[in-house]
Design a protein around this motif. Structure first.
Motif, PDB file in Angstrom:
ATOM      1  N   MET A   1       0.843  -1.180   0.000  1.00  0.00           N
ATOM      2  CA  MET A   1       0.000   0.000   0.000  1.00  0.00           C
ATOM      3  C   MET A   1       0.888   1.244   0.000  1.00  0.00           C
ATOM      4  O   MET A   1       1.928   1.283   0.637  1.00  0.00           O
ATOM      5  CB  MET A   1      -0.926  -0.017   1.214  1.00  0.00           C
ATOM      6  N   LEU A   2       0.434   2.259  -0.713  1.00  0.00           N
ATOM      7  CA  LEU A   2       1.165   3.515  -0.828  1.00  0.00           C
ATOM      8  C   LEU A   2       0.362   4.631  -0.180  1.00  0.00           C
ATOM      9  O   LEU A   2      -0.856   4.675  -0.282  1.00  0.00           O
ATOM     10  CB  LEU A   2       1.394   3.863  -2.300  1.00  0.00           C
ATOM     11  N   ILE A   3       1.076   5.555   0.451  1.00  0.00           N
ATOM     12  CA  ILE A   3       0.458   6.724   1.067  1.00  0.00           C
ATOM     13  C   ILE A   3       0.915   7.947   0.284  1.00  0.00           C
ATOM     14  O   ILE A   3       2.113   8.163   0.102  1.00  0.00           O
ATOM     15  CB  ILE A   3       0.869   6.848   2.547  1.00  0.00           C
ATOM     16  N   ALA A   4      -0.024   8.753  -0.199  1.00  0.00           N
ATOM     17  CA  ALA A   4       0.286   9.967  -0.955  1.00  0.00           C
ATOM     18  C   ALA A   4      -0.052  11.173  -0.095  1.00  0.00           C
ATOM     19  O   ALA A   4      -1.161  11.289   0.413  1.00  0.00           O
ATOM     20  CB  ALA A   4      -0.511  10.005  -2.255  1.00  0.00           C
ATOM     21  N   LYS A   5       0.944  12.067   0.061  1.00  0.00           N
ATOM     22  CA  LYS A   5       0.746  13.276   0.851  1.00  0.00           C
ATOM     23  C   LYS A   5       1.284  14.473   0.082  1.00  0.00           C
ATOM     24  O   LYS A   5       2.356  14.381  -0.526  1.00  0.00           O
ATOM     25  CB  LYS A   5       1.535  13.204   2.160  1.00  0.00           C
ATOM     26  N   PRO A   6       0.589  15.601   0.123  1.00  0.00           N
ATOM     27  CA  PRO A   6       1.149  16.805  -0.482  1.00  0.00           C
ATOM     28  C   PRO A   6       2.429  17.215   0.243  1.00  0.00           C
ATOM     29  O   PRO A   6       2.523  17.076   1.458  1.00  0.00           O
ATOM     30  CB  PRO A   6       0.058  17.862  -0.285  1.00  0.00           C
ATOM     31  N   CYS A   7       3.396  17.689  -0.500  1.00  0.00           N
ATOM     32  CA  CYS A   7       4.635  18.188   0.085  1.00  0.00           C
ATOM     33  C   CYS A   7       4.352  19.560   0.696  1.00  0.00           C
ATOM     34  O   CYS A   7       3.630  20.367   0.117  1.00  0.00           O
ATOM     35  CB  CYS A   7       5.706  18.296  -0.987  1.00  0.00           C
ATOM     36  N   THR A   8       4.927  19.836   1.843  1.00  0.00           N
ATOM     37  CA  THR A   8       4.683  21.122   2.503  1.00  0.00           C
ATOM     38  C   THR A   8       5.616  22.224   2.021  1.00  0.00           C
ATOM     39  O   THR A   8       5.323  23.394   2.210  1.00  0.00           O
ATOM     40  CB  THR A   8       4.823  20.980   4.034  1.00  0.00           C
ATOM     41  N   SER A   9       6.748  21.855   1.386  1.00  0.00           N
ATOM     42  CA  SER A   9       7.717  22.880   1.000  1.00  0.00           C
ATOM     43  C   SER A   9       7.691  23.244  -0.482  1.00  0.00           C
ATOM     44  O   SER A   9       8.331  24.196  -0.891  1.00  0.00           O
ATOM     45  CB  SER A   9       9.128  22.440   1.397  1.00  0.00           C
ATOM     46  N   MET A  10       6.983  22.463  -1.315  1.00  0.00           N
ATOM     47  CA  MET A  10       6.911  22.764  -2.751  1.00  0.00           C
ATOM     48  C   MET A  10       5.690  22.079  -3.334  1.00  0.00           C
ATOM     49  O   MET A  10       5.045  21.266  -2.680  1.00  0.00           O
ATOM     50  CB  MET A  10       8.183  22.296  -3.453  1.00  0.00           C
ATOM     51  N   LYS A  11       5.385  22.414  -4.583  1.00  0.00           N
ATOM     52  CA  LYS A  11       4.266  21.775  -5.283  1.00  0.00           C
ATOM     53  C   LYS A  11       4.722  20.378  -5.705  1.00  0.00           C
ATOM     54  O   LYS A  11       5.448  20.218  -6.688  1.00  0.00           O
ATOM     55  CB  LYS A  11       3.883  22.612  -6.494  1.00  0.00           C
ATOM     56  N   ALA A  12       4.325  19.391  -4.921  1.00  0.00           N
ATOM     57  CA  ALA A  12       4.739  18.009  -5.173  1.00  0.00           C
ATOM     58  C   ALA A  12       3.904  17.069  -4.317  1.00  0.00           C
ATOM     59  O   ALA A  12       3.257  17.492  -3.365  1.00  0.00           O
ATOM     60  CB  ALA A  12       6.220  17.826  -4.851  1.00  0.00           C
ATOM     61  N   ILE A  13       3.947  15.796  -4.690  1.00  0.00           N
ATOM     62  CA  ILE A  13       3.285  14.751  -3.913  1.00  0.00           C
ATOM     63  C   ILE A  13       4.356  13.772  -3.440  1.00  0.00           C
ATOM     64  O   ILE A  13       5.156  13.270  -4.240  1.00  0.00           O
ATOM     65  CB  ILE A  13       2.232  13.994  -4.754  1.00  0.00           C
ATOM     66  N   ASN A  14       4.381  13.516  -2.134  1.00  0.00           N
ATOM     67  CA  ASN A  14       5.261  12.507  -1.548  1.00  0.00           C
ATOM     68  C   ASN A  14       4.529  11.176  -1.541  1.00  0.00           C
ATOM     69  O   ASN A  14       3.406  11.103  -1.055  1.00  0.00           O
ATOM     70  CB  ASN A  14       5.622  12.860  -0.096  1.00  0.00           C
ATOM     71  N   ILE A  15       5.164  10.147  -2.060  1.00  0.00           N
ATOM     72  CA  ILE A  15       4.605   8.804  -2.030  1.00  0.00           C
ATOM     73  C   ILE A  15       5.476   7.985  -1.080  1.00  0.00           C
ATOM     74  O   ILE A  15       6.680   7.853  -1.293  1.00  0.00           O
ATOM     75  CB  ILE A  15       4.612   8.144  -3.427  1.00  0.00           C
ATOM     76  N   ILE A  16       4.844   7.466  -0.041  1.00  0.00           N
ATOM     77  CA  ILE A  16       5.583   6.728   0.978  1.00  0.00           C
ATOM     78  C   ILE A  16       4.999   5.320   1.064  1.00  0.00           C
ATOM     79  O   ILE A  16       3.813   5.156   1.347  1.00  0.00           O
ATOM     80  CB  ILE A  16       5.480   7.447   2.341  1.00  0.00           C
ATOM     81  N   PRO A  17       5.835   4.299   0.815  1.00  0.00           N
ATOM     82  CA  PRO A  17       5.325   2.925   0.889  1.00  0.00           C
ATOM     83  C   PRO A  17       5.214   2.474   2.343  1.00  0.00           C
ATOM     84  O   PRO A  17       5.995   2.890   3.195  1.00  0.00           O
ATOM     85  CB  PRO A  17       6.395   2.119   0.150  1.00  0.00           C
ATOM     86  N   GLU A  18       4.240   1.625   2.619  1.00  0.00           N
ATOM     87  CA  GLU A  18       4.148   1.034   3.955  1.00  0.00           C
ATOM     88  C   GLU A  18       5.221  -0.029   4.150  1.00  0.00           C
ATOM     89  O   GLU A  18       5.680  -0.253   5.250  1.00  0.00           O
ATOM     90  CB  GLU A  18       2.761   0.441   4.186  1.00  0.00           C
ATOM     91  N   GLU A  19       5.627  -0.691   3.060  1.00  0.00           N
ATOM     92  CA  GLU A  19       6.677  -1.701   3.125  1.00  0.00           C
ATOM     93  C   GLU A  19       8.044  -1.029   3.212  1.00  0.00           C
ATOM     94  O   GLU A  19       8.198   0.122   2.834  1.00  0.00           O
ATOM     95  CB  GLU A  19       6.665  -2.601   1.878  1.00  0.00           C
ATOM     96  N   LYS A  20       9.026  -1.764   3.679  1.00  0.00           N
ATOM     97  CA  LYS A  20      10.407  -1.283   3.721  1.00  0.00           C
ATOM     98  C   LYS A  20      11.108  -1.733   2.441  1.00  0.00           C
ATOM     99  O   LYS A  20      10.918  -2.856   1.972  1.00  0.00           O
ATOM    100  CB  LYS A  20      11.149  -1.860   4.929  1.00  0.00           C
TER     101      LYS A  20
END
Length: 91
Positions: A1-20
């Motif tokens: 599963m992937l978590i998508a969050k807006p970046c706070t410092s620029m116009k971008a989306i951070n994608i963070i995997p739950e897996e390592k």
């Protein structure tokens, strides 16, 4: 599963995997090149690629898709990128 969050410092989306992950960025970029991504730079710590958007990929599996605020589009791009990371999950 992937978590998508807006970046706070620029116009971008951070994608963070739950897996390592422990990525070999050179190998991941070889796979991405076959999918039509332009490889801009690869180091041990970061890969910079482009396909529609500038994208940063980290050995941990974190992906930043720049110049967009569209979470759904960013997740579609990330899913294509994660196809190249499949063998690098850490249990």
């Amino acid at each position: 599963m992937l978590i998508a969050k807006p970046c706070t410092s620029m116009k971008a989306i951070n994608i963070i995997p739950e897996e390592k992950f422990d990525l070999d960025l050179e190998e991941v970029c070889e796979c991405l090149a076959r999918k039509g991504y332009q490889i801009k730079r690869v180091t041990r710590f970061l890969a910079l690629v482009r396909k529609t958007y500038d994208i940063s990929i980290f050995p941990s599996g974190k992906v930043i898709i720049k110049d967009t605020n569209d979470k759904e589009e960013a997740l579609e791009i990330a899913l294509e990128i994660y196809e190249c990371m499949d063998g690098y999950k850490v249990s």
